[in-house]
Design a protein around this motif. Structure first.
Motif, PDB file in Angstrom:
ATOM      1  N   THR A 104     -13.429  -6.866 -42.058  1.00 12.06           N
ATOM      2  CA  THR A 104     -14.666  -7.449 -42.572  1.00 12.06           C
ATOM      3  C   THR A 104     -14.878  -8.853 -42.014  1.00 12.06           C
ATOM      4  N   GLN A 105     -13.803  -9.633 -41.907  1.00 11.69           N
ATOM      5  CA  GLN A 105     -13.895 -10.991 -41.374  1.00 11.69           C
ATOM      6  C   GLN A 105     -14.391 -11.029 -39.936  1.00 11.69           C
ATOM      7  N   VAL A 106     -14.001 -10.039 -39.132  1.00 15.71           N
ATOM      8  CA  VAL A 106     -14.400 -10.022 -37.720  1.00 15.71           C
ATOM      9  C   VAL A 106     -15.580  -9.082 -37.469  1.00 15.71           C
ATOM     10  N   ASP A 107     -16.260  -8.670 -38.540  1.00 14.77           N
ATOM     11  CA  ASP A 107     -17.458  -7.819 -38.461  1.00 14.77           C
ATOM     12  C   ASP A 107     -17.222  -6.484 -37.754  1.00 14.77           C
ATOM     13  N   ILE A 108     -16.174  -5.794 -38.164  1.00 10.09           N
ATOM     14  CA  ILE A 108     -15.866  -4.462 -37.651  1.00 10.09           C
ATOM     15  C   ILE A 108     -15.811  -3.522 -38.849  1.00 10.09           C
ATOM     16  N   ASP A 109     -16.312  -2.301 -38.677  1.00 11.95           N
ATOM     17  CA  ASP A 109     -16.206  -1.306 -39.748  1.00 11.95           C
ATOM     18  C   ASP A 109     -14.733  -1.079 -40.069  1.00 11.95           C
ATOM     19  N   PRO A 110     -14.363  -1.147 -41.336  1.00 12.12           N
ATOM     20  CA  PRO A 110     -12.940  -0.981 -41.691  1.00 12.12           C
ATOM     21  C   PRO A 110     -12.516   0.483 -41.649  1.00 12.12           C
ATOM     22  N   LEU A 111     -12.214   0.962 -40.454  1.00 15.05           N
ATOM     23  CA  LEU A 111     -11.728   2.325 -40.271  1.00 15.05           C
ATOM     24  C   LEU A 111     -10.211   2.348 -40.422  1.00 15.05           C
ATOM     25  N   GLU A 112      -9.708   3.464 -40.888  1.00 15.77           N
ATOM     26  CA  GLU A 112      -8.258   3.602 -41.044  1.00 15.77           C
ATOM     27  C   GLU A 112      -7.605   3.739 -39.671  1.00 15.77           C
ATOM     28  N   LEU A 113      -6.482   3.071 -39.472  1.00 13.83           N
ATOM     29  CA  LEU A 113      -5.729   3.234 -38.237  1.00 13.83           C
ATOM     30  C   LEU A 113      -5.068   4.604 -38.254  1.00 13.83           C
ATOM     31  N   LEU A 114      -5.124   5.291 -37.137  1.00 12.25           N
ATOM     32  CA  LEU A 114      -4.603   6.650 -37.051  1.00 12.25           C
ATOM     33  C   LEU A 114      -3.172   6.648 -36.537  1.00 12.25           C
ATOM     34  N   LEU A 115      -2.419   7.645 -36.947  1.00 15.23           N
ATOM     35  CA  LEU A 115      -1.057   7.818 -36.447  1.00 15.23           C
ATOM     36  C   LEU A 115      -1.051   8.810 -35.292  1.00 15.23           C
ATOM     37  N   TRP A 116      -0.010   8.746 -34.499  1.00 15.33           N
ATOM     38  CA  TRP A 116       0.191   9.730 -33.439  1.00 15.33           C
ATOM     39  C   TRP A 116       0.990  10.884 -34.028  1.00 15.33           C
ATOM     40  N   VAL A 117       0.423  12.064 -33.980  1.00 13.20           N
ATOM     41  CA  VAL A 117       1.113  13.266 -34.428  1.00 13.20           C
ATOM     42  C   VAL A 117       1.536  14.002 -33.159  1.00 13.20           C
ATOM     43  N   ARG A 118       2.826  14.070 -32.918  1.00 19.27           N
ATOM     44  CA  ARG A 118       3.342  14.589 -31.650  1.00 19.27           C
ATOM     45  C   ARG A 118       2.917  16.020 -31.356  1.00 19.27           C
ATOM     46  N   THR A 119       2.651  16.793 -32.378  1.00 14.50           N
ATOM     47  CA  THR A 119       2.298  18.193 -32.152  1.00 14.50           C
ATOM     48  C   THR A 119       0.802  18.404 -31.939  1.00 14.50           C
ATOM     49  N   ARG A 120       0.017  17.366 -32.035  1.00 15.24           N
ATOM     50  CA  ARG A 120      -1.431  17.447 -31.818  1.00 15.24           C
ATOM     51  C   ARG A 120      -1.753  16.901 -30.438  1.00 15.24           C
ATOM     52  N   TRP A 121      -2.448  17.671 -29.641  1.00 15.57           N
ATOM     53  CA  TRP A 121      -2.692  17.335 -28.246  1.00 15.57           C
ATOM     54  C   TRP A 121      -3.431  16.018 -28.073  1.00 15.57           C
ATOM     55  N   ALA A 122      -4.530  15.840 -28.740  1.00 11.57           N
ATOM     56  CA  ALA A 122      -5.370  14.661 -28.514  1.00 11.57           C
ATOM     57  C   ALA A 122      -5.042  13.516 -29.469  1.00 11.57           C
ATOM     58  N   SER A 123      -4.031  13.675 -30.246  1.00  9.18           N
ATOM     59  CA  SER A 123      -3.695  12.683 -31.259  1.00  9.18           C
ATOM     60  C   SER A 123      -3.335  11.329 -30.653  1.00  9.18           C
ATOM     61  N   LEU A 124      -2.606  11.288 -29.553  1.00 12.71           N
ATOM     62  CA  LEU A 124      -2.243  10.028 -28.919  1.00 12.71           C
ATOM     63  C   LEU A 124      -3.490   9.324 -28.384  1.00 12.71           C
ATOM     64  N   TYR A 125      -4.380  10.079 -27.795  1.00  9.25           N
ATOM     65  CA  TYR A 125      -5.627   9.491 -27.298  1.00  9.25           C
ATOM     66  C   TYR A 125      -6.438   8.912 -28.452  1.00  9.25           C
ATOM     67  N   ARG A 126      -6.566   9.664 -29.545  1.00 12.89           N
ATOM     68  CA  ARG A 126      -7.323   9.167 -30.703  1.00 12.89           C
ATOM     69  C   ARG A 126      -6.654   7.940 -31.319  1.00 12.89           C
ATOM     70  N   PHE A 127      -5.320   7.939 -31.337  1.00 13.81           N
ATOM     71  CA  PHE A 127      -4.566   6.785 -31.831  1.00 13.81           C
ATOM     72  C   PHE A 127      -4.923   5.535 -31.023  1.00 13.81           C
ATOM     73  N   LEU A 128      -4.862   5.637 -29.686  1.00 14.47           N
ATOM     74  CA  LEU A 128      -5.158   4.499 -28.824  1.00 14.47           C
ATOM     75  C   LEU A 128      -6.634   4.097 -28.910  1.00 14.47           C
ATOM     76  N   GLU A 129      -7.504   5.081 -28.953  1.00 18.40           N
ATOM     77  CA  GLU A 129      -8.936   4.801 -29.030  1.00 18.40           C
ATOM     78  C   GLU A 129      -9.270   4.023 -30.311  1.00 18.40           C
ATOM     79  N   ARG A 130      -8.730   4.463 -31.440  1.00 21.25           N
ATOM     80  CA  ARG A 130      -8.986   3.782 -32.705  1.00 21.25           C
ATOM     81  C   ARG A 130      -8.374   2.382 -32.705  1.00 21.25           C
ATOM     82  N   LEU A 131      -7.191   2.260 -32.107  1.00 20.43           N
ATOM     83  CA  LEU A 131      -6.541   0.957 -32.030  1.00 20.43           C
ATOM     84  C   LEU A 131      -7.404  -0.027 -31.248  1.00 20.43           C
ATOM     85  N   PHE A 132      -8.044   0.435 -30.175  1.00 20.51           N
ATOM     86  CA  PHE A 132      -8.892  -0.458 -29.389  1.00 20.51           C
ATOM     87  C   PHE A 132     -10.237  -0.722 -30.049  1.00 20.51           C
TER      88      PHE A 132
END
Length: 182
Positions: A104-132
């Motif tokens: 909220t302080q930096v004017d970004i929607d407060p989305l939950e940070l995602l975890l990497w689930v090793r058995t999910r193919w796109a999970s690492l990409y989504r993890f990095l995308e959300r982190l950025f």
């Protein structure tokens, strides 16, 4: 063709995945066991076995590590740092609340940070995308969390500032993400 895609994805994940402390411990114990076969500890053979340990090689003894395990990372292991930071934030309700307030302080929607689930193919990409997407808030969190009374201290005398990623590491990840989008 499908098999080649599976192998390529597996190789990619194994290349960037952090080597956990459990894997390192297993390999050291195996070397110790191998060098003390006759009941005597042969230091020369132990030294040789330890020198031949390849940390980049996946753990092949069939024991898969649990996804709930805390990651420990080597210096310079940027993915391990990011995974450990997100895991620490998600573990603590106080840290989650503090992270939302930094969003909220930096004017970004407060989305939950995602975890990497090793058995999910796109999970690492989504993890990095959300982190950025949350990069400004994550950086702000890292700067403020250690000094805040609202966030509990990390176990083992660790600090949130230990999880700070260098700009060089972030730029490499950004190039990977941008190449995926284009």
């Amino acid at each position: 063709m499908e098999h080649a895609l599976h192998l390529a994805a597996k190789h990619f994940v194994e290349t960037i995945a952090p080597t956990t402390s459990t894997t390192i411990t297993k390999k050291v114990r195996a070397a110790l066991k191998k060098s003390s076969r006759r009941g005597d500890l042969d230091l020369g053979e132990l030294d040789h076995e330890l020198a031949e340990i390849n940390l980049d090689e996946p753990d092949t003894d069939g024991d898969s590590e649990s996804d709930n395990e805390d990651f420990s990372f080597r210096p310079g292991d940027s993915l391990g740092k990011a995974l450990a930071l997100v895991k620490q934030i998600r573990k603590s309700p106080q840290a989650c609340t503090f992270f939302k307030s930094t969003c909220t302080q930096v004017d970004i929607d407060p989305l939950e940070l995602l975890l990497w689930v090793r058995t999910r193919w796109a999970s690492l990409y989504r993890f990095l995308e959300r982190l950025f997407k949350q990069k400004l808030a994550v950086d702000q969190f890292i700067l403020l969390a250690d000094d805040s009374d609202k966030v509990p201290d990390l176990p083992g005398n660790r600090l949130y500032s230990d999880f700070k990623l260098q700009n060089k590491q972030q730029n490499i990840w950004m190039k990977i993400l941008m190449s995926k989008i284009q």
